[in-house]
Scaffold this motif. Structure first.
Motif, PDB file in Angstrom:
ATOM      1  N   THR A 118      46.954  51.406  62.358  1.00 12.84           N
ATOM      2  CA  THR A 118      46.697  50.834  61.038  1.00 12.84           C
ATOM      3  C   THR A 118      48.015  50.691  60.286  1.00 12.84           C
ATOM      4  OG1 THR A 118      44.525  51.909  60.938  1.00 12.84           O
ATOM      5  CG2 THR A 118      45.478  51.146  58.855  1.00 12.84           C
ATOM      6  N   PRO A 119      48.332  49.500  59.757  1.00 13.88           N
ATOM      7  CA  PRO A 119      49.537  49.374  58.920  1.00 13.88           C
ATOM      8  C   PRO A 119      49.438  50.320  57.719  1.00 13.88           C
ATOM      9  CG  PRO A 119      48.640  47.217  59.482  1.00 13.88           C
ATOM     10  CD  PRO A 119      47.607  48.220  59.898  1.00 13.88           C
ATOM     11  N   LEU A 120      50.518  51.004  57.432  1.00 15.00           N
ATOM     12  CA  LEU A 120      50.481  51.991  56.360  1.00 15.00           C
ATOM     13  C   LEU A 120      50.190  51.352  55.013  1.00 15.00           C
ATOM     14  CD1 LEU A 120      50.817  54.966  55.606  1.00 15.00           C
ATOM     15  CD2 LEU A 120      53.275  54.534  55.294  1.00 15.00           C
ATOM     16  N   ILE A 126      51.721  49.350  47.989  1.00 15.46           N
ATOM     17  CA  ILE A 126      53.140  49.061  47.815  1.00 15.46           C
ATOM     18  C   ILE A 126      54.000  50.280  48.089  1.00 15.46           C
ATOM     19  CG2 ILE A 126      53.123  49.602  45.357  1.00 15.46           C
ATOM     20  CD1 ILE A 126      55.171  46.835  47.148  1.00 15.46           C
ATOM     21  N   GLN A 127      53.409  51.476  47.971  1.00 12.06           N
ATOM     22  CA  GLN A 127      54.195  52.690  48.215  1.00 12.06           C
ATOM     23  C   GLN A 127      54.609  52.823  49.673  1.00 12.06           C
ATOM     24  OE1 GLN A 127      51.575  55.648  46.614  1.00 12.06           O
ATOM     25  NE2 GLN A 127      52.149  55.208  44.498  1.00 12.06           N
ATOM     26  N   GLU A 130      57.890  50.960  49.820  1.00 12.23           N
ATOM     27  CA  GLU A 130      58.879  51.751  49.078  1.00 12.23           C
ATOM     28  C   GLU A 130      59.362  52.931  49.923  1.00 12.23           C
ATOM     29  OE1 GLU A 130      56.759  52.778  45.562  1.00 12.23           O
ATOM     30  OE2 GLU A 130      57.071  50.827  44.585  1.00 12.23           O
ATOM     31  N   ALA A 131      58.425  53.592  50.608  1.00 13.82           N
ATOM     32  CA  ALA A 131      58.807  54.704  51.477  1.00 13.82           C
ATOM     33  C   ALA A 131      59.693  54.224  52.617  1.00 13.82           C
ATOM     34  CB  ALA A 131      57.553  55.389  52.019  1.00 13.82           C
ATOM     35  N   LEU A 132      59.359  53.080  53.201  1.00 11.42           N
ATOM     36  CA  LEU A 132      60.151  52.529  54.290  1.00 11.42           C
ATOM     37  C   LEU A 132      61.571  52.224  53.832  1.00 11.42           C
ATOM     38  CD1 LEU A 132      60.037  51.555  57.258  1.00 11.42           C
ATOM     39  CD2 LEU A 132      59.371  49.309  56.386  1.00 11.42           C
ATOM     40  N   ASP A 150      59.653  65.219  51.910  1.00 16.00           N
ATOM     41  CA  ASP A 150      59.443  65.091  50.464  1.00 16.00           C
ATOM     42  C   ASP A 150      58.334  64.084  50.153  1.00 16.00           C
ATOM     43  OD1 ASP A 150      61.449  66.918  49.979  1.00 16.00           O
ATOM     44  OD2 ASP A 150      62.978  65.402  49.531  1.00 16.00           O
ATOM     45  N   LEU A 151      58.319  62.968  50.878  1.00 16.14           N
ATOM     46  CA  LEU A 151      57.302  61.942  50.647  1.00 16.14           C
ATOM     47  C   LEU A 151      55.902  62.478  50.936  1.00 16.14           C
ATOM     48  CD1 LEU A 151      59.104  58.883  52.280  1.00 16.14           C
ATOM     49  CD2 LEU A 151      58.578  59.149  49.850  1.00 16.14           C
TER      50      LEU A 151
END
Length: 273
Positions: A118-120, A126-127, A130-132, A150-151
């Motif tokens: 599943t695509p994250l 949108i997060q 941002e994480a990537l 941390d994430l």
């Protein structure tokens, strides 16, 4: 270079291990190998690909095109192998997730993610991108692992969720000889309700998960050229006889035990074909 480590104490109920791979620091080139069979462990995975193309999967041996999933992916618990493109080495960072992590980290039951990727962004919106981007900017595998930790801790603060105690007890008993009926009776729930609770946390029903775990007990014996014969490893791990093992092995790995040994994989659960 492949760097692995245990997660921090706050993540250990949900994360089994963390890893980061950098093909620019000593990983061998893929060469002529194009596909890899990734064997099931019973766990989920969260992976961020920080270089190269998006993850490409193949439906079967006849599928020459495959389909892409993305650069940030959740791999659900599986009962059999999947085939992926490994023609281009990629920098990546990820975690192996324990049962119960799907609700805590993604807000969905694990069985909604099982047997597929599943695509994250379908889970985090949108997060995910941002994480990537934040992980892409990290300067080293160690920095990537620290940032990913941390994430994940940030996600846990938003929706902490402990595993149902009946499922936690059942998971402890898997592989001990207990039947599904034993697990149901110990839970105090109806068969239907117990199976639903179990799949919510683990992704797979208990009988299917036990099949994967039994297979992994064989793989943990590191069956290389100097290992015991397959049949001995199988009997020690709970298979009834060699035909039982051969049938399970073919369905789980997509190859025979003899073909697996001829492939001589560097890692037991990653077989290039």
């Amino acid at each position: 270079m492949l760097l692995t480590r245990a997660p921090s104490p706050s993540l250990r109920p949900f994360v089994r291990s963390m890893w980061a791979a950098d093909p620019t620091v000593g990983l061998p080139a893929c060469g002529a190998f194009v596909r890899e069979h990734v064997l099931p462990t019973g766990d989920m995975h969260l992976v961020f690909r920080l270089s190269g193309p998006p993850l490409r999967l193949f439906a079967d041996g006849a599928d020459s095109l495959g389909h892409t999933v993305g650069h940030a992916i959740v791999g659900g618990a599986r009962s059999a192998y999947y085939a992926r493109d490994v023609s281009v080495a990629t920098r990546s960072v990820g975690v192996q997730l324990r049962p119960g992590a799907a609700r805590a980290l993604f807000g969905v039951p694990a069985d909604e993610l099982a047997e597929r990727h599943t695509p994250l962004d379908a889970l985090w919106g949108i997060q995910a991108s941002e994480a990537l981007e934040r992980l892409y900017s990290a300067v080293s595998p160690r920095a990537q692992l620290a940032l990913l930790e941390d994430l994940l801790n940030e996600r846990l603060k938003r929706q902490p969720r402990a595993m149902h105690p009946a499922v936690a007890q059942a998971l402890l008993r898997l592989g001990s000889g207990a039947t599904v009926s034993d697990l149901v009776n110990a839970s105090g729930y109806s068969h239907r309700r117990f199976i639903a609770l179990f799949k919510d946390a683990a992704g797979l029903p208990p009988k299917r998960l036990e099949r994967v775990l039994r297979f992994q007990r064989v793989m943990a014996a590191a069956p290389g050229s100097g290992a015991l014969p397959w049949v001995d490893l199988a009997l020690q791990s709970g298979y009834s006889d060699q035909p039982h093992f051969n049938r399970d092995f073919l369905e789980i790995t997509g190859m025979t035990p003899q073909a697996y040994r001829r492939a001589s994989p560097l890692a037991p659960n990653h077989v290039r074909v």
